[in-house]
Design an enzyme around this catalytic site. Structure first.
Site, short mmCIF file in Angstrom:
data_model
loop_
_atom_site.label_atom_id
_atom_site.label_comp_id
_atom_site.label_asym_id
_atom_site.label_seq_id
_atom_site.Cartn_x
_atom_site.Cartn_y
_atom_site.Cartn_z
N HIS A 194 -6.15 -7.17 -0.99
CA HIS A 194 -6.33 -5.74 -1.22
C HIS A 194 -5.55 -5.26 -2.45
O HIS A 194 -4.52 -5.82 -2.80
CB HIS A 194 -5.86 -4.94 0.00
CG HIS A 194 -6.59 -5.30 1.26
ND1 HIS A 194 -6.13 -6.27 2.13
CD2 HIS A 194 -7.75 -4.84 1.78
CE1 HIS A 194 -6.97 -6.39 3.15
NE2 HIS A 194 -7.97 -5.54 2.96
N HIS A 197 0.81 -1.23 0.00
CA HIS A 197 0.00 0.00 0.00
C HIS A 197 0.84 1.27 0.00
O HIS A 197 0.30 2.36 -0.24
CB HIS A 197 -0.93 0.04 1.22
CG HIS A 197 -1.99 -1.01 1.21
ND1 HIS A 197 -2.88 -1.14 0.17
CD2 HIS A 197 -2.31 -1.98 2.10
CE1 HIS A 197 -3.71 -2.16 0.43
NE2 HIS A 197 -3.38 -2.68 1.59
N ASP A 251 -4.63 -12.99 2.83
CA ASP A 251 -5.91 -12.52 3.37
C ASP A 251 -7.06 -12.81 2.41
O ASP A 251 -8.21 -12.40 2.66
CB ASP A 251 -5.86 -11.04 3.77
CG ASP A 251 -5.10 -10.15 2.81
OD1 ASP A 251 -4.73 -10.63 1.71
OD2 ASP A 251 -4.87 -8.97 3.15
N ASP A 298 -2.49 -10.36 -2.97
CA ASP A 298 -3.12 -10.01 -1.70
C ASP A 298 -4.59 -9.67 -1.94
O ASP A 298 -4.96 -9.23 -3.03
CB ASP A 298 -2.39 -8.79 -1.11
CG ASP A 298 -2.87 -8.38 0.26
OD1 ASP A 298 -2.20 -8.75 1.24
OD2 ASP A 298 -3.92 -7.70 0.36
C1 OKS Z 1 -9.73 -0.36 7.90
C2 OKS Z 1 -9.17 -1.58 7.27
C3 OKS Z 1 -7.76 -1.37 6.88
C4 OKS Z 1 -7.33 -2.49 6.03
C5 OKS Z 1 -5.89 -2.39 5.70
C6 OKS Z 1 -5.52 -3.43 4.71
C7 OKS Z 1 -4.30 -4.16 5.10
C8 OKS Z 1 -3.94 -5.22 4.13
N1 OKS Z 1 -10.60 -0.71 8.98
N2 OKS Z 1 -3.44 -4.87 2.95
O1 OKS Z 1 -3.04 -5.78 2.08
O2 OKS Z 1 -4.05 -6.39 4.36
ZN ZN Z 2 -4.31 -7.25 2.33
MG MG Z 3 -3.94 -7.54 -4.66
#
Ligand code: OKS
Ligand code: ZN
Ligand code: MG
Length: 343
Positions: free
Chosen positions: A197, A159, A284, A195
């Site tokens: 996200h 991120h 995840d 991932d």
């Molecule tokens: C806010 C949720 C934040 C999620 C962060 C994501 C972290 C992650 N309540 N990124 O790959 O796993």
């Molecule tokens: Zn993630």
């Molecule tokens: Mg991804």
């Protein structure tokens, strides 16, 4: 396969994550890395090596000098202002406001972040530095002839933009790794982010470049973090047009559907013909992950590893997310074992 691991990850041990209006115990906690390391040992995946020190130069190939300096002194600047708790950004330059760097630490926390769940405290800098060194050591192993290496990075990285932290990430380990391959003579590098996200930082860092292909498979940002990037119409800009690919999925996506996107991603990578591959590996996507909504099962990670191996590329895996601590060891190491031929 060798695993690179640093005990310094445990220097990042914040007490808080802003979630649902509460300060909860963070999902991104030290036991995550320890559980994965235990599984690596239990399965005798291969040697476990400590990172070398690469200094800040390869980090600054991807991140701005001022951002790196901010991270280095953030906690001490916060403490010097007499703040009683952990450092948490609480103000941003909204539409119509000025994107200038304030002197005050509250202002700088906002300037250098895009979200508020990621608290900073003593040791965050050291852990983030170690995490980048873990990735760079894995990259060096692969450059030196290993077919693949597992960078057991913590904190994660995908991120983080050139000058933004958030989503538990500070240094973009996958991007730093890809850039290191470029700087050592690889003409083209692909980063595949599996991932749950969107890998917003990685996308943004390489968005106007054609030498690094970025692909991310993830939950629809209309529904989940990071909310403001990761849509399928983001295909790159300028020289980079056509070198970013986002594949988004709805809630409850099982491997049978997710793997269709993986296949598209792999075909695009094969067509790109990179000299090296960086896999931003989050687990995840697992069915029991507490903050995500896909339905991958533990055995699916073997299939994922097998498909990645078939690309036939020198490969660095950088560890990203995954929060069902009971399962992340099995799931992450399954990817490596699938890559190595375990059915
Ligand atoms: C806010 C949720 C934040 C999620 C962060 C994501 C972290 C992650 N309540 N990124 O790959 O796993
Ligand atoms: Zn993630
Ligand atoms: Mg991804």
């Amino acid at each position: 396969m060798k695993t690179v691991f640093s005990p310094l990850h445990s220097r990042r041990q914040v007490k808080t994550e802003l979630d649902g209006g509460l300060l909860i115990e963070p999902h991104e906690k030290p036991s995550r890395a320890e559980t994965i390391l235990a599984r690596v040992k239990d399965q005798a995946l291969g040697d476990i090596v400590e990172p070398e020190e690469f200094g800040l130069e390869p980090v600054k190939r991807v991140h701005t000098d001022d951002y790196v300096s901010f991270l280095e002194t953030c906690w001490q600047d916060w403490v010097a202002e007499g703040k009683p708790g952990e450092a948490i950004p609480a103000v941003w330059a909204g539409r119509g406001m000025r994107h200038r760097i304030p002197k005050d630490i509250d202002g700088r926390l906002g300037y250098y972040s895009f979200a508020a769940e990621t608290s900073i405290s003593d040791g965050t800098w050291e852990a983030a530095r170690a995490s980048a060194n873990v990735a760079l050591t894995a990259q060096k192993l692969v450059t030196s002839g290993e077919r693949a290496a597992f960078a057991l990075c913590r904190p994660p990285g995908h991120h983080a933009h050139a000058d933004l932290f958030g989503g538990y990430c500070f240094f973009n380990n996958a991007a730093i790794t890809a850039q290191a391959f470029r700087d050592q003579g690889c003409e083209k590098v692909a980063v595949l982010d599996v991932d749950f996200h969107h890998g917003n930082g990685t996308q943004a860092i390489f968005y106007d470049r054609s030498d690094v292909l970025t692909i991310s498979l993830h939950g629809d940002p209309d529904l989940v973090f990071p909310h403001f990037l990761g849509f399928e119409d983001e295909t790159g800009e300028g020289q980079g047009e056509g070198f970013n690919l986002n594949i988004v999925y709805p809630p409850k996506t099982p491997y049978s559907v997710w793997s269709e996107g993986l296949e598209r991603a792999c075909q695009r990578i094969a067509e790109f013909k990179p000299d090296a591959l960086v896999v931003a590996l989050g687990v995840d996507t697992f069915e029991d992950d507490p903050i995500s909504f896909f339905k991958l099962k533990s055995e699916d990670y073997l299939s994922l590893g097998k498909r990645l191996e078939q690309l036939g590329l020198p490969t660095v895996f950088t560890m990203e997310g995954g929060y069902d601590v009971d399962a992340i060891g099995v799931n992450a190491v399954n990817v490596m074992q699938g890559f190595e031929g375990k059915a």
